[in-house]
Write a protein that holds these residues in place. Structure first.
Motif, short mmCIF file in Angstrom:
data_model
loop_
_atom_site.label_atom_id
_atom_site.label_comp_id
_atom_site.label_asym_id
_atom_site.label_seq_id
_atom_site.Cartn_x
_atom_site.Cartn_y
_atom_site.Cartn_z
N GLY A 120 -41.47 25.56 43.56
CA GLY A 120 -41.89 24.78 44.71
C GLY A 120 -42.96 23.76 44.37
N ALA A 121 -43.01 22.69 45.14
CA ALA A 121 -43.97 21.61 44.92
C ALA A 121 -45.39 22.14 44.91
CB ALA A 121 -43.82 20.57 46.03
N VAL A 125 -47.65 27.11 37.28
CA VAL A 125 -46.87 28.13 36.59
C VAL A 125 -47.64 28.58 35.36
CG1 VAL A 125 -44.66 28.68 35.51
CG2 VAL A 125 -44.74 27.09 37.45
N THR A 126 -48.10 29.83 35.39
CA THR A 126 -48.93 30.37 34.32
C THR A 126 -48.23 31.43 33.49
OG1 THR A 126 -49.86 32.06 35.77
CG2 THR A 126 -51.04 29.96 35.65
N LYS A 127 -47.06 31.88 33.97
CA LYS A 127 -46.31 32.90 33.24
C LYS A 127 -44.82 32.65 33.44
CE LYS A 127 -46.81 36.24 36.96
NZ LYS A 127 -47.32 37.52 37.37
N ASP A 128 -43.99 33.35 32.68
CA ASP A 128 -42.54 33.16 32.74
C ASP A 128 -42.02 33.28 34.17
OD1 ASP A 128 -42.64 32.92 30.01
OD2 ASP A 128 -41.48 34.73 29.60
N VAL A 129 -41.03 32.43 34.48
CA VAL A 129 -40.35 32.47 35.77
C VAL A 129 -39.04 33.22 35.56
CG1 VAL A 129 -39.26 31.08 37.56
CG2 VAL A 129 -41.42 30.31 36.53
N PRO A 130 -38.84 34.32 36.28
CA PRO A 130 -37.62 35.12 36.07
C PRO A 130 -36.36 34.36 36.43
CG PRO A 130 -39.21 36.29 37.46
CD PRO A 130 -39.71 34.90 37.30
N GLU A 131 -35.26 34.77 35.82
CA GLU A 131 -33.94 34.22 36.14
C GLU A 131 -33.64 34.43 37.62
OE1 GLU A 131 -29.28 34.92 34.80
OE2 GLU A 131 -30.89 35.87 33.67
N ASN A 132 -32.94 33.44 38.21
CA ASN A 132 -32.46 33.53 39.59
C ASN A 132 -33.61 33.74 40.59
OD1 ASN A 132 -30.31 33.51 41.51
ND2 ASN A 132 -30.50 35.72 41.69
N SER A 133 -34.69 32.94 40.44
CA SER A 133 -35.82 33.14 41.34
C SER A 133 -36.34 31.81 41.89
CB SER A 133 -36.94 33.89 40.62
OG SER A 133 -37.43 33.12 39.56
N VAL A 134 -37.06 31.94 43.00
CA VAL A 134 -37.79 30.82 43.59
C VAL A 134 -39.25 31.22 43.53
CG1 VAL A 134 -38.22 29.50 45.69
CG2 VAL A 134 -35.89 30.23 45.14
N VAL A 135 -40.09 30.34 42.95
CA VAL A 135 -41.52 30.63 42.85
C VAL A 135 -42.31 29.50 43.49
CG1 VAL A 135 -41.26 32.01 40.74
CG2 VAL A 135 -41.83 29.60 40.56
N VAL A 136 -43.46 29.85 44.08
CA VAL A 136 -44.36 28.88 44.69
C VAL A 136 -45.79 29.35 44.54
CG1 VAL A 136 -42.66 28.15 46.44
CG2 VAL A 136 -44.29 29.94 46.98
N ILE A 143 -40.90 34.29 45.54
CA ILE A 143 -40.78 34.48 46.99
C ILE A 143 -39.32 34.69 47.41
CG2 ILE A 143 -42.86 33.19 47.54
CD1 ILE A 143 -40.81 30.94 48.54
N GLY A 144 -38.40 34.57 46.47
CA GLY A 144 -37.00 34.74 46.81
C GLY A 144 -36.12 34.52 45.59
N GLU A 148 -30.42 32.95 47.35
CA GLU A 148 -30.88 32.82 48.74
C GLU A 148 -31.22 31.36 49.06
OE1 GLU A 148 -32.99 37.23 49.16
OE2 GLU A 148 -34.18 35.50 48.53
N PHE A 149 -31.85 30.69 48.09
CA PHE A 149 -32.19 29.28 48.27
C PHE A 149 -30.93 28.44 48.49
CE2 PHE A 149 -32.66 25.06 46.40
CZ PHE A 149 -33.71 24.56 47.16
#
Length: 173
Positions: A120-121, A125-136, A143-144, A148-149
């Motif tokens: 998200g805008a 991002v300070t650590k790995d972002v998991p596969e198939n995820s939405v982060v903010v 967060i999802g 789902e997105f």
């Protein structure tokens, strides 16, 4: 008179290319990043200071004002403490397939994103972002899911007519 290095001239050239598609072609042709896969849209006009520490896989959108930070300069201050010598620190960033990175996001070194991730805008991002995820957020948190997105996105009403956009805007309130 200042003499410009080849890398400085490339950075200046990239920042002056207004058309995003042409800028992306230039980035790929001149191998600015360590890797730049197929269908990568890189909208920022400022190139990270360590572009060879960044890999982009396929089908990626990097929107405006995204910052990639592959190093820090803490050693400059720490080395003046007079106790010991601290090394310069740098680390890589890897963006996997099918990733969207929202505007004004900051991504720190040592991070792998995705695949199938949305950031998200304004996120940090300070650590790995998991596969198939939405982060903010700051720091970014899950967060999802990407799935789902996609489902929510299918439900969005859109229209390219300005008046229709305002009508939809007020309907949602």
């Amino acid at each position: 008179m200042k003499v410009w290095t080849k890398n400085q001239l490339k950075r200046l050239r990239i920042s002056l290319i207004v058309n995003s598609d042409k800028r992306n072609q230039y980035l790929k042709k001149h191998e600015i990043f360590k890797e730049m896969g197929e269908n990568v849209f890189f909208q920022p006009r400022v190139i990270p200071s360590d572009p060879k520490l960044i890999k982009f896989h396929n089908n990626i959108v990097v929107t405006s004002n995204v910052t990639f930070v592959c190093h820090d300069v803490f050693h400059l201050g720490l080395n003046h403490l007079g106790k010991e010598e601290y090394p310069y620190y740098q680390s890589c960033i890897e963006v996997m397939d099918d990733v969207f990175i929202g505007c004004n996001t900051t991504i720190l070194g040592g991070v792998r994103i995705g695949p199938r991730a949305v950031i998200g805008a304004g996120s940090v991002v300070t650590k790995d972002v998991p596969e198939n995820s939405v982060v903010v957020g700051n720091p970014a948190r899950v967060i999802g899911t990407f799935d789902e997105f996609l489902e929510k996105r299918k439900q969005k009403k859109t229209h390219f007519d300005v008046d229709k956009c305002w009508e939809l805007f007020y309907e949602e309130r």
